[in-house]
Design a protein around this motif. Structure first.
Motif, mmCIF file in Angstrom:
data_model
loop_
_atom_site.group_PDB
_atom_site.id
_atom_site.type_symbol
_atom_site.label_atom_id
_atom_site.label_comp_id
_atom_site.label_asym_id
_atom_site.label_seq_id
_atom_site.Cartn_x
_atom_site.Cartn_y
_atom_site.Cartn_z
ATOM 1 N N LEU A 97 -33.847 -53.030 8.699
ATOM 2 C CA LEU A 97 -33.381 -54.384 8.421
ATOM 3 C C LEU A 97 -34.466 -55.253 7.784
ATOM 4 O O LEU A 97 -34.166 -56.240 7.114
ATOM 5 C CB LEU A 97 -32.880 -55.048 9.709
ATOM 6 N N ASN A 98 -35.730 -54.864 8.008
ATOM 7 C CA ASN A 98 -36.832 -55.632 7.422
ATOM 8 C C ASN A 98 -37.111 -55.250 5.972
ATOM 9 O O ASN A 98 -37.853 -55.936 5.276
ATOM 10 C CB ASN A 98 -38.125 -55.446 8.233
ATOM 11 N N ARG A 99 -36.557 -54.122 5.554
ATOM 12 C CA ARG A 99 -36.818 -53.639 4.191
ATOM 13 C C ARG A 99 -35.510 -53.200 3.529
ATOM 14 O O ARG A 99 -35.238 -52.018 3.413
ATOM 15 C CB ARG A 99 -37.805 -52.463 4.215
ATOM 16 N N PRO A 100 -34.702 -54.163 3.101
ATOM 17 C CA PRO A 100 -33.431 -53.801 2.460
ATOM 18 C C PRO A 100 -33.663 -52.977 1.200
ATOM 19 O O PRO A 100 -34.631 -53.212 0.475
ATOM 20 C CB PRO A 100 -32.811 -55.158 2.115
ATOM 21 N N THR A 101 -32.790 -52.012 0.963
ATOM 22 C CA THR A 101 -32.867 -51.191 -0.245
ATOM 23 C C THR A 101 -31.665 -51.495 -1.130
ATOM 24 O O THR A 101 -30.785 -52.273 -0.763
ATOM 25 C CB THR A 101 -32.866 -49.693 0.103
ATOM 26 N N SER A 102 -31.622 -50.832 -2.265
ATOM 27 C CA SER A 102 -30.525 -51.064 -3.213
ATOM 28 C C SER A 102 -29.185 -50.580 -2.664
ATOM 29 O O SER A 102 -28.130 -50.969 -3.157
ATOM 30 C CB SER A 102 -30.830 -50.347 -4.530
ATOM 31 N N THR A 103 -29.214 -49.709 -1.625
ATOM 32 C CA THR A 103 -27.951 -49.210 -1.068
ATOM 33 C C THR A 103 -27.299 -50.233 -0.141
ATOM 34 O O THR A 103 -26.143 -50.105 0.204
ATOM 35 C CB THR A 103 -28.182 -47.921 -0.249
ATOM 36 N N GLN A 104 -28.063 -51.239 0.267
ATOM 37 C CA GLN A 104 -27.544 -52.203 1.234
ATOM 38 C C GLN A 104 -26.706 -53.265 0.538
ATOM 39 O O GLN A 104 -27.079 -53.771 -0.507
ATOM 40 C CB GLN A 104 -28.711 -52.862 1.970
ATOM 41 N N GLU A 105 -25.561 -53.572 1.138
ATOM 42 C CA GLU A 105 -24.701 -54.617 0.591
ATOM 43 C C GLU A 105 -24.385 -55.603 1.708
ATOM 44 O O GLU A 105 -23.930 -55.212 2.779
ATOM 45 C CB GLU A 105 -23.406 -54.007 0.038
ATOM 46 N N THR A 106 -24.668 -56.866 1.465
ATOM 47 C CA THR A 106 -24.455 -57.904 2.477
ATOM 48 C C THR A 106 -23.417 -58.895 1.975
ATOM 49 O O THR A 106 -23.532 -59.411 0.867
ATOM 50 C CB THR A 106 -25.772 -58.635 2.791
ATOM 51 N N ALA A 128 -12.765 -56.909 18.475
ATOM 52 C CA ALA A 128 -12.492 -57.963 17.501
ATOM 53 C C ALA A 128 -12.454 -57.358 16.107
ATOM 54 O O ALA A 128 -13.085 -56.332 15.836
ATOM 55 C CB ALA A 128 -13.556 -59.054 17.569
ATOM 56 N N VAL A 129 -11.708 -58.016 15.225
ATOM 57 C CA VAL A 129 -11.605 -57.629 13.818
ATOM 58 C C VAL A 129 -12.219 -58.746 12.976
ATOM 59 O O VAL A 129 -11.893 -59.917 13.169
ATOM 60 C CB VAL A 129 -10.126 -57.403 13.420
ATOM 61 N N LEU A 130 -13.116 -58.370 12.072
ATOM 62 C CA LEU A 130 -13.757 -59.346 11.190
ATOM 63 C C LEU A 130 -13.241 -59.185 9.773
ATOM 64 O O LEU A 130 -13.083 -58.065 9.281
ATOM 65 C CB LEU A 130 -15.274 -59.143 11.170
ATOM 66 N N LYS A 131 -12.998 -60.308 9.116
ATOM 67 C CA LYS A 131 -12.603 -60.322 7.706
ATOM 68 C C LYS A 131 -13.825 -60.740 6.887
ATOM 69 O O LYS A 131 -14.465 -61.754 7.180
ATOM 70 C CB LYS A 131 -11.460 -61.317 7.517
ATOM 71 N N LEU A 132 -14.150 -59.928 5.887
ATOM 72 C CA LEU A 132 -15.293 -60.212 5.016
ATOM 73 C C LEU A 132 -14.840 -61.015 3.813
ATOM 74 O O LEU A 132 -13.679 -60.927 3.392
ATOM 75 C CB LEU A 132 -15.942 -58.901 4.560
ATOM 76 N N ASP A 133 -15.766 -61.792 3.229
ATOM 77 C CA ASP A 133 -15.343 -62.645 2.118
ATOM 78 C C ASP A 133 -15.115 -61.874 0.825
ATOM 79 O O ASP A 133 -14.449 -62.359 -0.080
ATOM 80 C CB ASP A 133 -16.290 -63.837 1.899
ATOM 81 N N LYS A 134 -15.664 -60.665 0.750
ATOM 82 C CA LYS A 134 -15.299 -59.780 -0.362
ATOM 83 C C LYS A 134 -15.425 -58.343 0.120
ATOM 84 O O LYS A 134 -16.182 -58.058 1.056
ATOM 85 C CB LYS A 134 -16.173 -60.031 -1.580
ATOM 86 N N PRO A 135 -14.696 -57.407 -0.489
ATOM 87 C CA PRO A 135 -14.728 -56.027 -0.011
ATOM 88 C C PRO A 135 -16.084 -55.359 -0.255
ATOM 89 O O PRO A 135 -16.760 -55.642 -1.246
ATOM 90 C CB PRO A 135 -13.633 -55.330 -0.829
ATOM 91 N N ILE A 136 -16.448 -54.483 0.673
ATOM 92 C CA ILE A 136 -17.617 -53.613 0.485
ATOM 93 C C ILE A 136 -17.111 -52.313 -0.117
ATOM 94 O O ILE A 136 -16.176 -51.693 0.410
ATOM 95 C CB ILE A 136 -18.324 -53.370 1.826
ATOM 96 N N LYS A 137 -17.711 -51.906 -1.223
ATOM 97 C CA LYS A 137 -17.259 -50.687 -1.920
ATOM 98 C C LYS A 137 -17.840 -49.459 -1.230
ATOM 99 O O LYS A 137 -19.007 -49.427 -0.856
ATOM 100 C CB LYS A 137 -17.682 -50.733 -3.385
ATOM 101 N N PHE A 138 -17.001 -48.417 -1.085
ATOM 102 C CA PHE A 138 -17.442 -47.153 -0.498
ATOM 103 C C PHE A 138 -18.141 -46.302 -1.549
ATOM 104 O O PHE A 138 -17.982 -46.522 -2.759
ATOM 105 C CB PHE A 138 -16.249 -46.335 0.035
ATOM 106 N N ASP A 139 -18.857 -45.282 -1.063
ATOM 107 C CA ASP A 139 -19.389 -44.271 -1.966
ATOM 108 C C ASP A 139 -18.239 -43.562 -2.667
ATOM 109 O O ASP A 139 -17.229 -43.239 -2.053
ATOM 110 C CB ASP A 139 -20.154 -43.199 -1.162
ATOM 111 N N THR A 140 -18.426 -43.287 -3.940
ATOM 112 C CA THR A 140 -17.372 -42.579 -4.677
ATOM 113 C C THR A 140 -17.155 -41.175 -4.116
ATOM 114 O O THR A 140 -16.079 -40.611 -4.220
ATOM 115 C CB THR A 140 -17.749 -42.470 -6.163
ATOM 116 N N ALA A 141 -18.194 -40.615 -3.475
ATOM 117 C CA ALA A 141 -18.088 -39.233 -2.959
ATOM 118 C C ALA A 141 -17.055 -39.085 -1.855
ATOM 119 O O ALA A 141 -16.671 -37.971 -1.519
ATOM 120 C CB ALA A 141 -19.450 -38.773 -2.437
ATOM 121 N N VAL A 142 -16.603 -40.192 -1.240
ATOM 122 C CA VAL A 142 -15.730 -40.058 -0.067
ATOM 123 C C VAL A 142 -14.270 -40.329 -0.386
ATOM 124 O O VAL A 142 -13.489 -40.617 0.510
ATOM 125 C CB VAL A 142 -16.170 -40.997 1.077
#
Length: 303
Positions: A97-106, A128-142
């Motif tokens: 968490l102290n060193r975000p990389t390019s794979t991290q999406e917030t 609980a269910v949380l709604k995000l303000d925009k979708p997080i994209k999955f890896d294309t591999a999945v």
């Protein structure tokens, strides 16, 4: 049952202050896994770090909401959001968490809906269910899949080559029960010891066996706590030593299934952390599948 909360450490909420009763209800601080090991980076690609004003306070899990390879829905524990959220974010694809990389999406959290029958005194229905303000994209591999991990420790046969960074976890069938002694994996960025102030910036994981209901119910009866078999289950070791701890709350307990890793539990509560005879208690996700799907239909903007 109103006195129960005093005896229960809600695992999202921090350690006790020096000199206080160790079972005092506690405020939001960041916290971690006890007796665990560092997770391989991106080997638990459905886990999200929930932060308020930039500080980690709970975990969560990304779930699939449609055939699209993205999601704006995260599952967590009700006690993580019961007091309300402001300036909350969810980070997927994180490791340190102290060193975000390019794979991290917030992304921001715009809404939190906890179960209407959540009881903060007994911790019943802690989901609980949380709604995000925009979708997080999955890896294309999945594509079309869930629960895919390319290297969860210990060395289970990887289902996919390469490191997955953002993948939805599989949900269990409604009413499904995990067999006693099934090994499960819990992960989080919480405290590394009970009463400590050492939270982990690195994602840790620990393996724990699912316990039989009667054993868990008997253990917690001495604490004046009722374990509802439909809504919760225990996992851990009689001798203690390995457990989730504060700050791991809301995070995933997964079991390997035929299609991928399945979110069988949500880190809920315990008395202390990793104590002998007092295993961690997890929300039984399979009990809430119809409610989860209802919330996804009403909240998600992904169609």
């Amino acid at each position: 049952m109103s006195g129960v909360v005093v005896a229960v450490g809600l695992l999202g909420c921090g350690g006790s202050e020096p000199g206080q009763d160790p079972f005092e209800p506690v405020g939001h601080t960041e916290q971690q896994i006890v007796g665990g090991i560092e997770a391989r980076p991106n080997s638990i690609p459905w886990i999200v770090s929930l932060k308020q004003d930039g500080s980690h306070f709970c975990g969560g899990s990304l779930v699939r909401v449609s055939n699209k390879e993205e999601s704006d829905i995260v599952l967590t524990a009700a006690h993580c959001v019961y007091d309300g959220l402001s300036n909350a974010t969810a980070s997927a694809g994180a490791h340190d968490l102290n060193r975000p990389t390019s794979t991290q999406e917030t992304v921001g959290v715009t809404r939190a809906v906890y179960h209407p029958q959540y009881n903060p005194d007994t911790t019943l229905n802690d989901i609980a269910v949380l709604k995000l303000d925009k979708p997080i994209k999955f890896d294309t591999a999945v594509t079309g899949a869930c629960g895919q991990s390319s290297g969860m420790r210990p060395n289970l046969v990887p289902r996919l080559a390469g490191g997955n960074t953002r993948v939805p976890v599989c949900l269990p069938a409604s009413g499904e029960r995990v067999a006693e002694n099934t090994m499960a994996t819990v992960a989080g960025w919480g405290l590394t010891r009970e009463g400590g102030y050492d939270t982990s910036s690195i994602l840790l994981q620990v393996g724990v066996p699912v316990l039989g209901h009667q054993e868990v119910a008997n253990s917690y009866r001495s604490q004046g706590i009722v374990i509802d078999e439909n809504a919760m289950f225990g996992a851990g070791y009689q001798q203690g030593g390995k457990d989730a701890c504060q700050g791991d709350s809301g995070g995933p307990l997964v079991v390997q299934g035929a299609q991928g890793y399945v979110l069988q539990g949500i880190v809920s509560f315990g008395v202390g952390c990793a104590r002998a005879g007092l295993p961690g208690i997890y929300t039984r996700v399979s009990h809430y599948i119809p409610w989860i799907h209802t919330q996804i239909r009403s909240l998600s903007a992904v169609r």
